[in-house]
Write a protein that holds these residues in place. Structure first.
Motif, PDB file in Angstrom:
ATOM      1  N   LYS A  52       0.698  -1.197  -0.075  1.00 49.00           N
ATOM      2  CA  LYS A  52      -0.059   0.078   0.058  1.00 49.00           C
ATOM      3  C   LYS A  52       0.654   1.208   0.017  1.00 49.00           C
ATOM      4  O   LYS A  52       0.717   2.269  -0.835  1.00 49.00           O
ATOM      5  CB  LYS A  52      -0.798   0.086   1.265  1.00 49.00           C
ATOM      6  N   ALA A  53       1.852   1.291   0.826  1.00 45.29           N
ATOM      7  CA  ALA A  53       2.829   2.200   0.972  1.00 45.29           C
ATOM      8  C   ALA A  53       3.492   2.707  -0.553  1.00 45.29           C
ATOM      9  O   ALA A  53       3.684   4.003  -1.037  1.00 45.29           O
ATOM     10  CB  ALA A  53       3.854   2.068   1.857  1.00 45.29           C
ATOM     11  N   ALA A  54       3.886   1.433  -1.170  1.00 48.34           N
ATOM     12  CA  ALA A  54       4.668   1.670  -2.225  1.00 48.34           C
ATOM     13  C   ALA A  54       3.886   2.253  -3.514  1.00 48.34           C
ATOM     14  O   ALA A  54       4.292   3.057  -4.148  1.00 48.34           O
ATOM     15  CB  ALA A  54       5.341   0.180  -2.795  1.00 48.34           C
ATOM     16  N   LYS A  55       2.516   1.741  -3.601  1.00 46.74           N
ATOM     17  CA  LYS A  55       1.581   2.238  -4.534  1.00 46.74           C
ATOM     18  C   LYS A  55       1.367   3.629  -4.220  1.00 46.74           C
ATOM     19  O   LYS A  55       1.395   4.250  -5.415  1.00 46.74           O
ATOM     20  CB  LYS A  55       0.155   1.282  -4.526  1.00 46.74           C
ATOM     21  N   ALA A  56       1.008   4.049  -2.936  1.00 47.34           N
ATOM     22  CA  ALA A  56       0.693   5.573  -2.705  1.00 47.34           C
ATOM     23  C   ALA A  56       2.077   6.348  -3.087  1.00 47.34           C
ATOM     24  O   ALA A  56       1.956   7.505  -3.851  1.00 47.34           O
ATOM     25  CB  ALA A  56       0.351   5.607  -1.357  1.00 47.34           C
ATOM     26  N   LEU A  57       3.301   6.072  -2.625  1.00 45.82           N
ATOM     27  CA  LEU A  57       4.337   6.762  -2.920  1.00 45.82           C
ATOM     28  C   LEU A  57       4.624   6.994  -4.759  1.00 45.82           C
ATOM     29  O   LEU A  57       4.828   8.126  -5.154  1.00 45.82           O
ATOM     30  CB  LEU A  57       5.659   6.095  -2.308  1.00 45.82           C
ATOM     31  N   ARG A  58       4.226   6.041  -5.243  1.00 48.12           N
ATOM     32  CA  ARG A  58       4.512   5.834  -6.825  1.00 48.12           C
ATOM     33  C   ARG A  58       3.333   6.736  -7.365  1.00 48.12           C
ATOM     34  O   ARG A  58       3.699   7.401  -8.517  1.00 48.12           O
ATOM     35  CB  ARG A  58       4.594   4.409  -7.091  1.00 48.12           C
ATOM     36  N   GLU A  59       2.381   6.630  -7.124  1.00 47.96           N
ATOM     37  CA  GLU A  59       0.949   7.033  -7.839  1.00 47.96           C
ATOM     38  C   GLU A  59       0.222   8.399  -7.449  1.00 47.96           C
ATOM     39  O   GLU A  59      -0.307   9.242  -8.504  1.00 47.96           O
ATOM     40  CB  GLU A  59       0.062   5.672  -7.895  1.00 47.96           C
ATOM     41  N   LEU A  60       0.417   8.607  -6.260  1.00 50.77           N
ATOM     42  CA  LEU A  60      -0.246  10.043  -5.835  1.00 50.77           C
ATOM     43  C   LEU A  60       0.756  11.003  -6.064  1.00 50.77           C
ATOM     44  O   LEU A  60       1.871  11.000  -6.161  1.00 50.77           O
ATOM     45  CB  LEU A  60      -0.377   9.896  -4.327  1.00 50.77           C
ATOM     46  N   ASP A  61       0.180  12.415  -6.066  1.00 52.17           N
ATOM     47  CA  ASP A  61       0.795  13.524  -6.606  1.00 52.17           C
ATOM     48  C   ASP A  61       1.048  14.182  -5.301  1.00 52.17           C
ATOM     49  O   ASP A  61       0.360  14.634  -4.564  1.00 52.17           O
ATOM     50  CB  ASP A  61      -0.159  14.616  -7.322  1.00 52.17           C
ATOM     51  N   TRP A  62       2.315  14.159  -4.826  1.00 55.08           N
ATOM     52  CA  TRP A  62       2.759  14.666  -3.605  1.00 55.08           C
ATOM     53  C   TRP A  62       3.307  16.114  -3.689  1.00 55.08           C
ATOM     54  O   TRP A  62       3.587  16.675  -2.525  1.00 55.08           O
ATOM     55  CB  TRP A  62       3.661  13.688  -3.058  1.00 55.08           C
ATOM     56  N   GLY A  63       3.195  16.870  -4.660  1.00 54.21           N
ATOM     57  CA  GLY A  63       3.703  17.909  -4.737  1.00 54.21           C
ATOM     58  C   GLY A  63       5.022  18.341  -4.397  1.00 54.21           C
ATOM     59  O   GLY A  63       5.901  17.336  -4.646  1.00 54.21           O
ATOM     60  N   ARG A  64       5.288  19.144  -3.434  1.00 56.92           N
ATOM     61  CA  ARG A  64       6.592  19.470  -2.681  1.00 56.92           C
ATOM     62  C   ARG A  64       6.974  18.766  -1.781  1.00 56.92           C
ATOM     63  O   ARG A  64       8.168  18.403  -1.256  1.00 56.92           O
ATOM     64  CB  ARG A  64       6.787  21.095  -2.727  1.00 56.92           C
ATOM     65  N   THR A  65       5.970  17.761  -1.252  1.00 58.08           N
ATOM     66  CA  THR A  65       6.211  17.138  -0.129  1.00 58.08           C
ATOM     67  C   THR A  65       7.291  15.963  -0.176  1.00 58.08           C
ATOM     68  O   THR A  65       7.139  15.009  -1.166  1.00 58.08           O
ATOM     69  CB  THR A  65       4.978  16.420   0.478  1.00 58.08           C
TER      70      THR A  65
END
Length: 309
Positions: A52-65
């Motif tokens: 779940k973590a890997a997918k979120a890191l890869r696919e979500l738009d994190w902007g400058r975070t």
């Protein structure tokens, strides 16, 4: 190796098992968000949470975070799998790994070595993933001077008051404050050792989480006191704490203006052959110049100007 210089005013914790929280965390204004595979995850959920973590890191738009995870401690059965599976799944979308309960320099070496092997296997840039470490054991505090120099990946050291209070056997409440009337900060010694070690190694110091998120005034006070000691940021365990930390650990427009005026006054005196100047009724010398440089560097890192409100 030149360490990346990253804003770290606010570091938001998000349970890696709670994928419904990820989008809100990614859209927050936190300088860093870490998906937590350790204490915020039930043991039965920790292995499933990696994907779940890997997918979120890869696919979500994190902007400058800055995108991070907290792995499990190196003495647990989950640690190696956390590093291998999340890095394999997220690749360059993972920027930082936070290592908890670090006791000795060898704990950092272990994670660094494993990361190097994974990066080589996957063809990722060498040393592309940074490390932060948590000092939350009395043994870790005793060895903090060696720990902060254990890896050129190391970017920050965090004081973790919760587990540290248990390690020390302190009598504290749920916010890690003393149960009795106690003069000053019960964690002043630990906080001082951590920030001095961090500064001596040229890395950032991050202050402990503040569980009582329904008391914003007390959180802001804790931020202000940590900033006064030289900490550059604080953990946020709730999104409502982010703005408070971002404000507390950033220079104000007035700070930036004074730093600019101080430098100008000193340089004018220097050009006239003097080693000190007067500004607003106060002597200004080379030590003040160093403080002004810190304000200026922080403002530049955060993109702040004298007009910023």
């Amino acid at each position: 190796m030149t360490r990346p210089i990253r804003p770290r005013r606010s570091e938001l914790a998000t349970p890696a098992s709670n994928d419904w929280m990820f989008a809100k965390s990614a859209a927050s204004d936190a300088d860093l968000v870490f998906l937590d595979l350790e204490d915020a995850c039930a043991p039965a959920e920790r292995e499933a949470a990696r994907g779940k973590a890997a997918k979120a890191l890869r696919e979500l738009d994190w902007g400058r975070t800055v995108r991070a995870i907290r792995c499990n401690g190196v003495g647990t059965r989950w640690a190696y799998g956390d590093v291998i599976e999340v890095v394999t799944g997220a690749r360059s979308a993972l920027e930082v790994i936070i290592v908890p309960k670090v006791r000795r320099a060898r704990d950092v070496w272990w994670v660094d070595t494993l990361l190097t092997q994974v990066e080589e296997t996957l063809g990722l840039p060498p040393k592309g993933i940074g490390l932060e470490v948590l000092i939350e054991e009395t043994e870790g505090l005793e060895n903090v001077g060696e720990i902060v120099r254990a890896s050129d990946r190391l970017e920050a050291v965090i004081f973790g008051a919760g587990d540290f209070s248990a390690s020390q056997g302190a009598k504290v409440d749920g916010n890690f404050d003393p149960l009795v009337d106690f003069p000053g900060d019960i964690w002043s010694y630990a906080r001082s050792r951590v920030v001095v070690a961090a500064r001596s190694a040229g890395i950032d110091a991050i202050d402990a989480p503040f569980p009582n998120f329904k008391d914003p005034d007390a959180y802001r006070t804790a931020c202000d006191r940590a900033a006064a000691m030289g900490y550059v940021g604080k953990w946020a365990i709730h999104p409502s704490q982010i703005a408070l930390a971002n404000t507390a650990f950033a220079p104000t427009p007035e700070d930036i203006t004074r730093a600019r005026r101080l430098v100008a006054a000193y340089r004018k005196a220097e050009a006239a052959g003097r080693g000190a100047a007067a500004l607003d009724g106060m002597l200004v010398d080379a030590a003040h110049l160093r403080h002004a440089a810190t304000v200026t560097r922080t403002a530049e890192l955060l993109g702040l100007t004298e007009e910023t409100t």
